[in-house]
Design a protein around this motif. Structure first.
Motif, PDB file in Angstrom:
ATOM      1  N   GLU A  32       0.803  -1.217   0.000  1.00  0.00           N
ATOM      2  CA  GLU A  32       0.000   0.000   0.000  1.00  0.00           C
ATOM      3  C   GLU A  32       0.839   1.272   0.000  1.00  0.00           C
ATOM      4  OE1 GLU A  32       1.578  -0.617   3.854  1.00  0.00           O
ATOM      5  OE2 GLU A  32       0.549  -2.003   2.521  1.00  0.00           O
ATOM      6  N   THR A  33       2.172   1.155   0.037  1.00  0.00           N
ATOM      7  CA  THR A  33       3.013   2.330   0.277  1.00  0.00           C
ATOM      8  C   THR A  33       2.889   3.392  -0.820  1.00  0.00           C
ATOM      9  OG1 THR A  33       4.844   1.011  -0.617  1.00  0.00           O
ATOM     10  CG2 THR A  33       4.706   1.227   1.774  1.00  0.00           C
ATOM     11  N   ALA A  34       2.665   2.993  -2.071  1.00  0.00           N
ATOM     12  CA  ALA A  34       2.499   3.996  -3.129  1.00  0.00           C
ATOM     13  C   ALA A  34       1.255   4.836  -2.890  1.00  0.00           C
ATOM     14  CB  ALA A  34       2.427   3.315  -4.500  1.00  0.00           C
ATOM     15  N   SER A  35       0.196   4.228  -2.376  1.00  0.00           N
ATOM     16  CA  SER A  35      -1.021   4.995  -2.098  1.00  0.00           C
ATOM     17  C   SER A  35      -0.844   5.904  -0.886  1.00  0.00           C
ATOM     18  CB  SER A  35      -2.216   4.051  -1.888  1.00  0.00           C
ATOM     19  OG  SER A  35      -2.087   3.298  -0.704  1.00  0.00           O
ATOM     20  N   VAL A  36      -0.032   5.474   0.081  1.00  0.00           N
ATOM     21  CA  VAL A  36       0.227   6.315   1.256  1.00  0.00           C
ATOM     22  C   VAL A  36       0.961   7.585   0.834  1.00  0.00           C
ATOM     23  CG1 VAL A  36       1.437   6.460   3.466  1.00  0.00           C
ATOM     24  CG2 VAL A  36       0.234   4.371   2.846  1.00  0.00           C
ATOM     25  N   ALA A  37       1.887   7.457  -0.128  1.00  0.00           N
ATOM     26  CA  ALA A  37       2.671   8.605  -0.598  1.00  0.00           C
ATOM     27  C   ALA A  37       2.132   9.159  -1.914  1.00  0.00           C
ATOM     28  CB  ALA A  37       4.127   8.198  -0.761  1.00  0.00           C
ATOM     29  N   ALA A  38       0.846   8.934  -2.207  1.00  0.00           N
ATOM     30  CA  ALA A  38       0.280   9.286  -3.516  1.00  0.00           C
ATOM     31  C   ALA A  38       0.425  10.765  -3.840  1.00  0.00           C
ATOM     32  CB  ALA A  38      -1.196   8.886  -3.567  1.00  0.00           C
ATOM     33  N   GLY A  39       0.381  11.629  -2.841  1.00  0.00           N
ATOM     34  CA  GLY A  39       0.499  13.062  -3.080  1.00  0.00           C
ATOM     35  C   GLY A  39       1.862  13.466  -3.598  1.00  0.00           C
ATOM     36  N   ARG A  40       2.838  12.577  -3.518  1.00  0.00           N
ATOM     37  CA  ARG A  40       4.190  12.865  -4.011  1.00  0.00           C
ATOM     38  C   ARG A  40       4.456  12.205  -5.362  1.00  0.00           C
ATOM     39  NH1 ARG A  40       6.942  15.321   0.053  1.00  0.00           N
ATOM     40  NH2 ARG A  40       5.988  15.125   2.109  1.00  0.00           N
ATOM     41  N   VAL A  41       3.444  11.533  -5.915  1.00  0.00           N
ATOM     42  CA  VAL A  41       3.603  10.813  -7.177  1.00  0.00           C
ATOM     43  C   VAL A  41       3.070  11.667  -8.325  1.00  0.00           C
ATOM     44  CG1 VAL A  41       2.996   8.730  -8.466  1.00  0.00           C
ATOM     45  CG2 VAL A  41       3.382   8.602  -6.001  1.00  0.00           C
ATOM     46  N   VAL A  42       3.836  11.761  -9.409  1.00  0.00           N
ATOM     47  CA  VAL A  42       3.377  12.460 -10.601  1.00  0.00           C
ATOM     48  C   VAL A  42       2.217  11.684 -11.223  1.00  0.00           C
ATOM     49  CG1 VAL A  42       4.022  13.244 -12.918  1.00  0.00           C
ATOM     50  CG2 VAL A  42       5.672  13.415 -11.033  1.00  0.00           C
ATOM     51  N   ASN A  43       1.143  12.385 -11.565  1.00  0.00           N
ATOM     52  CA  ASN A  43      -0.055  11.771 -12.157  1.00  0.00           C
ATOM     53  C   ASN A  43      -0.515  10.578 -11.310  1.00  0.00           C
ATOM     54  OD1 ASN A  43      -2.154  11.076 -13.816  1.00  0.00           O
ATOM     55  ND2 ASN A  43      -0.886  10.454 -15.558  1.00  0.00           N
ATOM     56  N   PRO A  44      -0.894  10.818 -10.058  1.00  0.00           N
ATOM     57  CA  PRO A  44      -1.203   9.716  -9.140  1.00  0.00           C
ATOM     58  C   PRO A  44      -2.366   8.834  -9.578  1.00  0.00           C
ATOM     59  CG  PRO A  44      -1.896  11.822  -8.207  1.00  0.00           C
ATOM     60  CD  PRO A  44      -1.080  12.141  -9.421  1.00  0.00           C
ATOM     61  N   ARG A  45      -3.379   9.401 -10.254  1.00  0.00           N
ATOM     62  CA  ARG A  45      -4.509   8.567 -10.678  1.00  0.00           C
ATOM     63  C   ARG A  45      -4.052   7.426 -11.574  1.00  0.00           C
ATOM     64  NH1 ARG A  45      -9.572  10.556  -9.739  1.00  0.00           N
ATOM     65  NH2 ARG A  45      -9.737  12.749  -9.127  1.00  0.00           N
ATOM     66  N   ARG A  46      -3.054   7.695 -12.389  1.00  0.00           N
ATOM     67  CA  ARG A  46      -2.542   6.681 -13.310  1.00  0.00           C
ATOM     68  C   ARG A  46      -1.437   5.849 -12.660  1.00  0.00           C
ATOM     69  NH1 ARG A  46       1.890   6.671 -16.715  1.00  0.00           N
ATOM     70  NH2 ARG A  46       1.717   5.388 -18.616  1.00  0.00           N
ATOM     71  N   ASN A  47      -0.489   6.505 -12.000  1.00  0.00           N
ATOM     72  CA  ASN A  47       0.737   5.834 -11.584  1.00  0.00           C
ATOM     73  C   ASN A  47       0.639   5.067 -10.272  1.00  0.00           C
ATOM     74  OD1 ASN A  47       2.221   6.605 -13.835  1.00  0.00           O
ATOM     75  ND2 ASN A  47       2.878   8.538 -12.917  1.00  0.00           N
ATOM     76  N   VAL A  48      -0.197   5.516  -9.343  1.00  0.00           N
ATOM     77  CA  VAL A  48      -0.285   4.817  -8.058  1.00  0.00           C
ATOM     78  C   VAL A  48      -0.849   3.408  -8.229  1.00  0.00           C
ATOM     79  CG1 VAL A  48      -1.464   4.770  -5.824  1.00  0.00           C
ATOM     80  CG2 VAL A  48      -0.366   6.871  -6.612  1.00  0.00           C
ATOM     81  N   GLY A  49      -1.942   3.290  -8.971  1.00  0.00           N
ATOM     82  CA  GLY A  49      -2.527   1.969  -9.195  1.00  0.00           C
ATOM     83  C   GLY A  49      -1.585   1.043  -9.942  1.00  0.00           C
ATOM     84  N   ARG A  50      -0.939   1.584 -10.980  1.00  0.00           N
ATOM     85  CA  ARG A  50      -0.014   0.763 -11.750  1.00  0.00           C
ATOM     86  C   ARG A  50       1.184   0.341 -10.909  1.00  0.00           C
ATOM     87  NH1 ARG A  50       0.284   3.061 -17.983  1.00  0.00           N
ATOM     88  NH2 ARG A  50      -1.950   2.894 -18.409  1.00  0.00           N
ATOM     89  N   ALA A  51       1.735   1.255 -10.143  1.00  0.00           N
ATOM     90  CA  ALA A  51       2.886   0.928  -9.299  1.00  0.00           C
ATOM     91  C   ALA A  51       2.530  -0.134  -8.270  1.00  0.00           C
ATOM     92  CB  ALA A  51       3.400   2.190  -8.601  1.00  0.00           C
ATOM     93  N   THR A  52       1.335  -0.024  -7.689  1.00  0.00           N
ATOM     94  CA  THR A  52       0.906  -0.979  -6.669  1.00  0.00           C
ATOM     95  C   THR A  52       0.762  -2.378  -7.251  1.00  0.00           C
ATOM     96  OG1 THR A  52      -0.266   0.786  -5.493  1.00  0.00           O
ATOM     97  CG2 THR A  52      -0.849  -1.475  -4.940  1.00  0.00           C
ATOM     98  N   VAL A  53       0.113  -2.481  -8.400  1.00  0.00           N
ATOM     99  CA  VAL A  53      -0.089  -3.795  -9.023  1.00  0.00           C
ATOM    100  C   VAL A  53       1.234  -4.358  -9.553  1.00  0.00           C
ATOM    101  CG1 VAL A  53      -1.236  -5.037 -10.882  1.00  0.00           C
ATOM    102  CG2 VAL A  53      -2.501  -3.325  -9.571  1.00  0.00           C
ATOM    103  N   LEU A  54       2.006  -3.530 -10.264  1.00  0.00           N
ATOM    104  CA  LEU A  54       3.290  -3.996 -10.795  1.00  0.00           C
ATOM    105  C   LEU A  54       4.227  -4.445  -9.678  1.00  0.00           C
ATOM    106  CD1 LEU A  54       4.025  -1.328 -13.584  1.00  0.00           C
ATOM    107  CD2 LEU A  54       3.496  -3.749 -13.918  1.00  0.00           C
ATOM    108  N   GLY A  55       4.301  -3.654  -8.618  1.00  0.00           N
ATOM    109  CA  GLY A  55       5.166  -4.005  -7.496  1.00  0.00           C
ATOM    110  C   GLY A  55       4.734  -5.284  -6.811  1.00  0.00           C
ATOM    111  N   THR A  56       3.421  -5.450  -6.622  1.00  0.00           N
ATOM    112  CA  THR A  56       2.910  -6.648  -5.957  1.00  0.00           C
ATOM    113  C   THR A  56       3.162  -7.898  -6.800  1.00  0.00           C
ATOM    114  OG1 THR A  56       1.180  -5.340  -4.877  1.00  0.00           O
ATOM    115  CG2 THR A  56       0.858  -7.717  -4.949  1.00  0.00           C
ATOM    116  N   VAL A  57       2.903  -7.809  -8.101  1.00  0.00           N
ATOM    117  CA  VAL A  57       3.121  -8.964  -8.982  1.00  0.00           C
ATOM    118  C   VAL A  57       4.601  -9.318  -9.043  1.00  0.00           C
ATOM    119  CG1 VAL A  57       2.981  -9.764 -11.366  1.00  0.00           C
ATOM    120  CG2 VAL A  57       1.047  -8.557 -10.355  1.00  0.00           C
TER     121      VAL A  57
END
Length: 466
Positions: free
Chosen positions: A222-247
Motif C-alpha cells: 500500500e506504500t504507493a497509495s500512502v505517498a500518492a500526493g508525491r507521485v506524478v499523475n497519481p490517478r494513473r501511476n499509483v494503481g499501476r505501481a501498486t499492481v506492478l510491485g505486488t506482482v
C-alpha cells in the motif's frame, strides 16, 4: 487500466498541497517504493519459516498472493476515487468518518515505526556476516542505530535523494532474487522437497497455518497509495505501481521459495537461519555465493528502511493536515519532506531497538507480530470502504464492471480478515490495546480544536440558526 470504480468523489488531480514536480516522483520510483517496502530482510528467511509445513505451504502462498493482488487492485481503484497522500487513512475517513480515519492513521503509524525496528534487527544479522562476527551486543546496537538514522538522513535530504537510493537498492536486491527464482529452478531436485504435508495435521490446518506466515510477506503493497500526493499523475501511476510491485514481489517470492525448497533438504531447511544463502551455496558450491546473497540481504534491508522511513512521516502528515494528528506532523521541511514525522518515528524505532537488545527479546517478538496486525487493520478498512462505495453507487456502473469490482474488493476484504486471524490471539489482544491507546489522543485533539464529535460548535450553531 480503465477506471472501474464508477464516479469519483474527488476530481482534483493536481499535485497535493501544491508540491512542485521536483518534489515528486514518477512510476519507476513509485514501483520501487512498493517493491522496496515489501521485500526487506524477511524474505531471506521466509522459506525456513514455511519448511516445517512442507511443499503444501506453496499452496498457501498462492492463495495469499491472490489476496494481495486483489488488495493491490483495490488500492489502485481507491486512489482514483480519493487521490492524495494518506492511502488507507483517506479511504477510511471519506468512507466512514473522522474517527475511522484517525484509527487507521494511528494503527498504520504504529506499524511504520515498529516495523522499522523489526527490519533493522534482522538487517544487523546480515551485516554481522562480515563485521562484528562475534555479535557483541554493544556493536550490534551501534550498527542498528546507524541502519535507522542513515535512511532518515537520506529522506531528510529530499525526494530526489530518496528516489535515487530507492530505485538503486531495489534493482540491486531484485536481480539476485530474480536469478534464484529463475536460473535456480534448473538445479531443483524433487527429493529435497520431502513430504507434501509435513505438518502432521490436516491439509486445511497446514494451509491455514502456512498462510498466516505467507500473508505477512506482502505488508507494504500500500506504500504507493500512502505517498500518492508525491507521485506524478497519481490517478494513473499509483494503481499501476501498486499492481506492478505486488506482482513482481509475488513472482520472486513463489519461484524463489520453490528454488530453495528444491535445492536444500527439508531437514536442513527447517534448521536454517539463512535459507537463500544455503541454497546459493548448494547450487554453486563454496561460500562466495552465500556471501553474495548476504550482501543482497543487506542492500534489501537498507532499501526497505529508506522506503518505510518516508512512510512513517507521510501517514501522520496526511492526518495532521485534517487536524486528526498533532499539528507538528503536518509541516513539510524546506526540502519538501515530512521531517517532524520522520524524526519522531525514527526516535521511537530507535527506542524499541534499544529495548530489543537489552532484556525484552520476547516482548520485541510480540511487537513485531503486532506491527503486522496494525498494518492489516487499515487494509480491512480500505477494502470495506471500496465495498461500501460500490454497493451505494454501483447503480451508476455497468453491471459487468460492478460484479468484477465487487469480486475483487470482497476478496481483498476476506484476505484482510484472514490476516487478522492469522496474527494470533496474543497479537490481537495487544493490537486492540494499542488501538484503544489512540482514543485519549483523539479526545485531546478534538478538545484542542474545540470540536464536538465530527462537527465544530460553530458549525453546529450555524446549523441550528438555519
Amino acid at each position: 487500466m480503465p477506471n472501474a470504480v464508477g464516479p469519483s468523489l474527488v476530481v482534483d488531480d493536481s499535485p497535493a498541497r501544491g508540491r512542485p514536480d521536483d518534489r515528486r516522483f514518477g512510476l519507476p520510483t513509485a514501483t520501487a517504493l512498493v517493491v522496496g517496502s515489501v521485500i526487506g530482510t524477511g524474505v531471506f528467511a521466509l522459506p525456513s519459516a514455511l519448511a516445517g509445513f512442507g511443499p503444501i505451504s506453496l499452496v498457501a502462498f498462492v492463495l495469499a498472493t491472490v489476496g494481495a493482488v486483489a488488495l493491490a487492485l483495490t488500492f489502485g481503484a481507491l486512489n482514483r476515487r480519493v487521490p492524495g497522500s494518506g492511502g488507507p487513512y483517506l479511504y477510511a475517513r471519506n468512507g466512514f468518518g473522522e474517527f475511522a480515519g484517525f484509527v487507521n492513521a494511528w494503527s498504520y503509524w504504529i506499524t511504520a515505526w515498529a516495523g522499522n525496528a523489526a527490519i533493522v534487527v534482522a538487517w544487523v544479522g546480515y551485516v554481522e556476516v562480515f563485521w562484528n562476527t562475534s555479535h557483541s551486543r554493544g556493536w550490534s546496537l551501534v550498527i542498528a542505530l546507524v541502519g535507522l538514522w542513515v535512511p532518515a538522513g537520506i529522506n531528510l535530504a529530499g525526494i530526489r535523494s530518496l528516489s535515487v537510493v530507492q530505485v538503486l537498492t531495489t534493482v540491486l536486491k531484485f536481480i539476485p532474487l530474480l536469478f534464484m527464482a529463475t536460473v535456480g529452478l534448473l538445479f531443483v531436485k524433487s527429493a529435497n522437497f520431502g513430504e507434501f504435508n509435513a505438518s502432521g495435521g490436516s491439509a486445511f490446518g497446514a494451509v491455514s497455518a502456512a498462510a498466516a506466515i505467507a500473508l505477512f510477506a506482502y505488508i507494504g503493497i500500500e506504500t504507493a497509495s500512502v505517498a500518492a500526493g508525491r507521485v506524478v499523475n497519481p490517478r494513473r501511476n499509483v494503481g499501476r505501481a501498486t499492481v506492478l510491485g505486488t506482482v513482481a514481489c509475488a513472482v520472486v517470492y513463489i519461484l524463489g521459495t520453490v528454488t530453495v525448497f528444491g535445492t536444500v533438504s527439508q531437514e536442513a531447511l527447517v534448521a536454517s537461519a539463512a535459507p537463500f544463502t544455503d541454497s546459493a551455496n548448494a547450487i554453486f558450491g563454496g561460500r562466495w555465493a552465500g556471501d553474495t546473497v548476504a550482501v543482497a540481504a543487506i542492500v534489501s534491508g537498507f532499501g526497505a528502511l529508506v522506503g518505510w522511513t518516508l512512510i512513517v512521516g507521510e501517514m501522520p502528515q496526511a492526518a495532521a493536515r485534517d487536524r486528526l494528528f498533532p499539528a507538528p506532523f503536518a509541516r513539510d521541511s524546506r526540502r519538501g519532506v515530512p521531517a517532524y514525522g520522520i524524526v519522531a518515528g525514527t526516535i521511537l524505532a530507535s527506542a524499541l531497538t534499544v529495548v530489543s537488545y537489552t532484556s525484552f527479546a520476547e516482548v520485541f517478538a510480540t511487537v513485531v507480530l503486532l506491527s503486522v496486525l496494525t498494518a492489516v487493520i487499515p487494509y480491512l478498512f480500505s477494502a470495506a470502504a471500496q465495498v461500501y462505495w460500490l454497493l451505494t453507487e454501483g447503480r451508476r456502473t455497468r453491471s459487468g464492471h460492478l460484479l468484477r469490482d465487487l469480486l475483487v474488493s470482497v476478496t481483498a476484504l476476506l484476505f484482510s480478515f484472514w490476516a487478522v486471524a492469522g496474527s494470533g490471539y496474543q497479537a490481537a489482544y495487544y493490537g486492540l490495546f494499542c488501538l484503544l491507546l489512540g482514543v485519549p489522543v483523539y479526545i485531546w485533539l478534538k478538545v484542542g480544536n474545540r470540536e464536538y464529535g465530527e462537527t465544530s460548535p460553530a458549525s453546529l450553531a450555524e446549523g441550528v440558526r438555519r
